[in-house]
Design an enzyme around this catalytic site. Structure first.
Site, PDB file in Angstrom:
ATOM      1  N   ARG A 132       1.099  35.523  80.391  1.00  8.80           N
ATOM      2  CA  ARG A 132       0.163  35.740  79.288  1.00  8.80           C
ATOM      3  C   ARG A 132       0.782  36.850  78.451  1.00  8.80           C
ATOM      4  O   ARG A 132       1.408  37.760  78.987  1.00  8.80           O
ATOM      5  CB  ARG A 132      -1.212  36.096  79.826  1.00  8.80           C
ATOM      6  CG  ARG A 132      -1.780  34.938  80.643  1.00  8.80           C
ATOM      7  CD  ARG A 132      -3.281  34.965  80.788  1.00  8.80           C
ATOM      8  NE  ARG A 132      -3.792  33.626  81.031  1.00  8.80           N
ATOM      9  CZ  ARG A 132      -3.956  33.066  82.236  1.00  8.80           C
ATOM     10  NH1 ARG A 132      -3.653  33.730  83.323  1.00  8.80           N
ATOM     11  NH2 ARG A 132      -4.438  31.850  82.360  1.00  8.80           N
ATOM     12  N   ARG A 143     -14.623  27.494  85.575  1.00 11.49           N
ATOM     13  CA  ARG A 143     -15.565  28.465  84.998  1.00 11.49           C
ATOM     14  C   ARG A 143     -16.458  27.820  83.949  1.00 11.49           C
ATOM     15  O   ARG A 143     -17.633  28.113  83.854  1.00 11.49           O
ATOM     16  CB  ARG A 143     -14.791  29.611  84.333  1.00 11.49           C
ATOM     17  CG  ARG A 143     -14.307  30.599  85.323  1.00 11.49           C
ATOM     18  CD  ARG A 143     -14.199  32.009  84.790  1.00 11.49           C
ATOM     19  NE  ARG A 143     -13.670  32.808  85.879  1.00 11.49           N
ATOM     20  CZ  ARG A 143     -12.377  32.922  86.149  1.00 11.49           C
ATOM     21  NH1 ARG A 143     -11.487  32.347  85.378  1.00 11.49           N
ATOM     22  NH2 ARG A 143     -11.967  33.631  87.175  1.00 11.49           N
TER      23      ARG A 143
HETATM   24  P1  ADP Z   1      -3.965  28.947  78.713  1.00 14.48           P
HETATM   25  O1  ADP Z   1      -2.873  28.399  77.861  1.00 14.48           O
HETATM   26  O2  ADP Z   1      -3.820  28.560  80.142  1.00 14.48           O
HETATM   27  O3  ADP Z   1      -5.343  28.640  78.135  1.00 14.48           O
HETATM   28  P2  ADP Z   1      -4.261  31.766  77.856  1.00 14.48           P
HETATM   29  O4  ADP Z   1      -5.601  31.556  77.227  1.00 14.48           O
HETATM   30  O5  ADP Z   1      -4.086  32.956  78.700  1.00 14.48           O
HETATM   31  O6  ADP Z   1      -3.796  30.531  78.761  1.00 14.48           O
HETATM   32  O7  ADP Z   1      -3.172  31.800  76.668  1.00 14.48           O
HETATM   33  C1  ADP Z   1      -1.804  31.935  76.958  1.00 14.48           C
HETATM   34  C2  ADP Z   1      -1.140  32.744  75.873  1.00 14.48           C
HETATM   35  O8  ADP Z   1      -1.256  32.064  74.616  1.00 14.48           O
HETATM   36  C3  ADP Z   1      -1.742  34.118  75.618  1.00 14.48           C
HETATM   37  O9  ADP Z   1      -1.308  35.076  76.553  1.00 14.48           O
HETATM   38  C4  ADP Z   1      -1.208  34.414  74.232  1.00 14.48           C
HETATM   39  O10 ADP Z   1       0.138  34.818  74.281  1.00 14.48           O
HETATM   40  C5  ADP Z   1      -1.281  33.021  73.569  1.00 14.48           C
HETATM   41  N1  ADP Z   1      -2.521  32.930  72.801  1.00 14.48           N
HETATM   42  C6  ADP Z   1      -3.753  32.611  73.255  1.00 14.48           C
HETATM   43  N2  ADP Z   1      -4.664  32.680  72.261  1.00 14.48           N
HETATM   44  C7  ADP Z   1      -4.000  33.066  71.143  1.00 14.48           C
HETATM   45  C8  ADP Z   1      -4.361  33.366  69.789  1.00 14.48           C
HETATM   46  N3  ADP Z   1      -5.634  33.251  69.373  1.00 14.48           N
HETATM   47  N4  ADP Z   1      -3.397  33.745  68.945  1.00 14.48           N
HETATM   48  C9  ADP Z   1      -2.115  33.852  69.339  1.00 14.48           C
HETATM   49  N5  ADP Z   1      -1.702  33.616  70.598  1.00 14.48           N
HETATM   50  C10 ADP Z   1      -2.614  33.234  71.491  1.00 14.48           C
END
Ligand code: ADP
Length: 328
Positions: A76, A176
């Site tokens: 992340r 969740r």
């Molecule tokens: P997943 O892809 O499993 O849903 P996350 O929600 O943790 O996992 O998102 C992974 C990564 O994507 C984040 O750590 C961030 O780097 C990027 N990311 C998520 N949301 C945003 C956003 N609104 N703007 C820019 N990058 C984002």
């Protein structure tokens, strides 16, 4: 049409899931087949910002189709949420000569990719990799089928000990916001009750159902609880509640946790990952962008990323009905 895309980056981001390696393998081998360069980007957006790249050819992905996790690692990355971070990532990609990327991840990773595409007109295609199956535009995400098999296997084992001691087990599974794992694994493992975020069963009904189950002569009971279930109580509080109101039961709790994310991918996930990887690379080379590859009625489809991240696949009402009938 000769594509302007000569080099494609691939990475995994956010929560990992079984099948991600099979998808990386497919992207790399499709690039090799179509004579396009491919670069692995380590640790998702974090590695992109730091320029943690490694050129990959067909042999770089030997013997990974059967492995859980992701050889490219996942992370992340807070800096990618800022304009400055994304600019740095763009500069790194350009310096490496990467013209487009395939992101394997969940809705957060797709949101980042969509914003990146809008800011830099950079071609991106997403492959849904998450065990939760919580992405609109596909009936299956990579890892969901494997996670179901893992959960069912675990519950089968719990049932062995539950029936030896006439016990009631609350088993917490991941989910969740959505109850796809709980509902499907619950039906597959023959659970007595399934508590999911989408439906509020109510505690009275749970007690009624457990009472009936005991009276009807069942020797053990398994209740599957999704993390985000709507009773307002977690598994440990549910245990206390049932012990207080139904002292006839000897209650135990099992939280399956991160084991649900690991393990070798199922055949279904391997095949789906292989198909999605081919589709992702071919779509980029056809000039398509800001789309997610999904599967519906066993056909691959493309959904705009902005739609994929906004909605969830709805819970299967027919399966809820089946689960109710099965607990008779
Ligand atoms: P997943 O892809 O499993 O849903 P996350 O929600 O943790 O996992 O998102 C992974 C990564 O994507 C984040 O750590 C961030 O780097 C990027 N990311 C998520 N949301 C945003 C956003 N609104 N703007 C820019 N990058 C984002």
């Amino acid at each position: 049409m000769v594509s302007e895309i000569k080099k494609i980056g691939v990475f995994t981001s956010g929560g990992d899931s079984p099948g991600m390696n099979a998808a990386i393998r497919s992207v790399v081998r499709t690039c090799a087949f179509l004579k396009v360069d491919c670069v692995g980007i380590y640790r998702g957006y974090e590695g992109m910002i730091e320029g943690d790249f490694k050129p990959m050819d067909a042999r770089s992905v030997n013997n990974i189709i059967n492995k859980g996790g992701t050889i490219l690692k996942s992370a992340r990355c807070e800096p990618f949420r800022t304009e400055e971070g994304r600019k740095k990532a763009y500069e790194q990609l350009r310096a490496e000569g990467i013209d487009a990327f395939v992101v394997i991840g969940g809705d957060g990773s797709f949101t980042g990719a969509m914003i990146f595409n809008q800011e830099f007109d950079f071609p991106v295609i997403g492959i849904p990799g998450t065990i939760d199956n919580d992405i609109f535009g596909t009936t299956f995400t990579l890892g969901f089928d494997t996670a179901l098999n893992t959960v069912v296997e675990a519950i089968d084992k719990i049932r062995d000990t539950a029936s030896s001691h006439n016990r009631l087990f609350f088993v917490e599974v991941m989910g969740r916001d959505v109850g796809h794992i709980a509902l499907n694994a619950g039906v597959g493992a023959g659970a007595e009750e399934i508590l999911i975020p989408e439906e509020n069963l109510g505690l009275d009904r749970l007690l009624e159902s457990l009472k009936r189950s005991k009276e009807s002569g069942k020797s053990s009971s398994i209740v599957i609880v999704a993390e985000g279930d709507k009773t307002g109580k977690n598994v440990f509080e549910l245990k206390e509640y049932v012990e207080e109101h139904l002292p006839i039961y000897d209650v135990r709790v099992s939280v399956l946790g991160h084991m649900q994310r690991g393990g070798p991918p199922s055949c279904y996930d391997r095949v789906l990952a292989s198909r999605m990887g081919v589709k992702a690379v071919e779509s980029l080379l056809e000039g398509k962008t800001s789309l997610m590859v999904g599967v519906q009625d066993n056909r691959l489809i493309l959904t705009p990323i902005n739609k994929a991240i906004k909605g969830h696949t709805k819970i299967d009402k027919e399966l809820i009905r089946v689960s109710e009938i099965m607990t008779t």
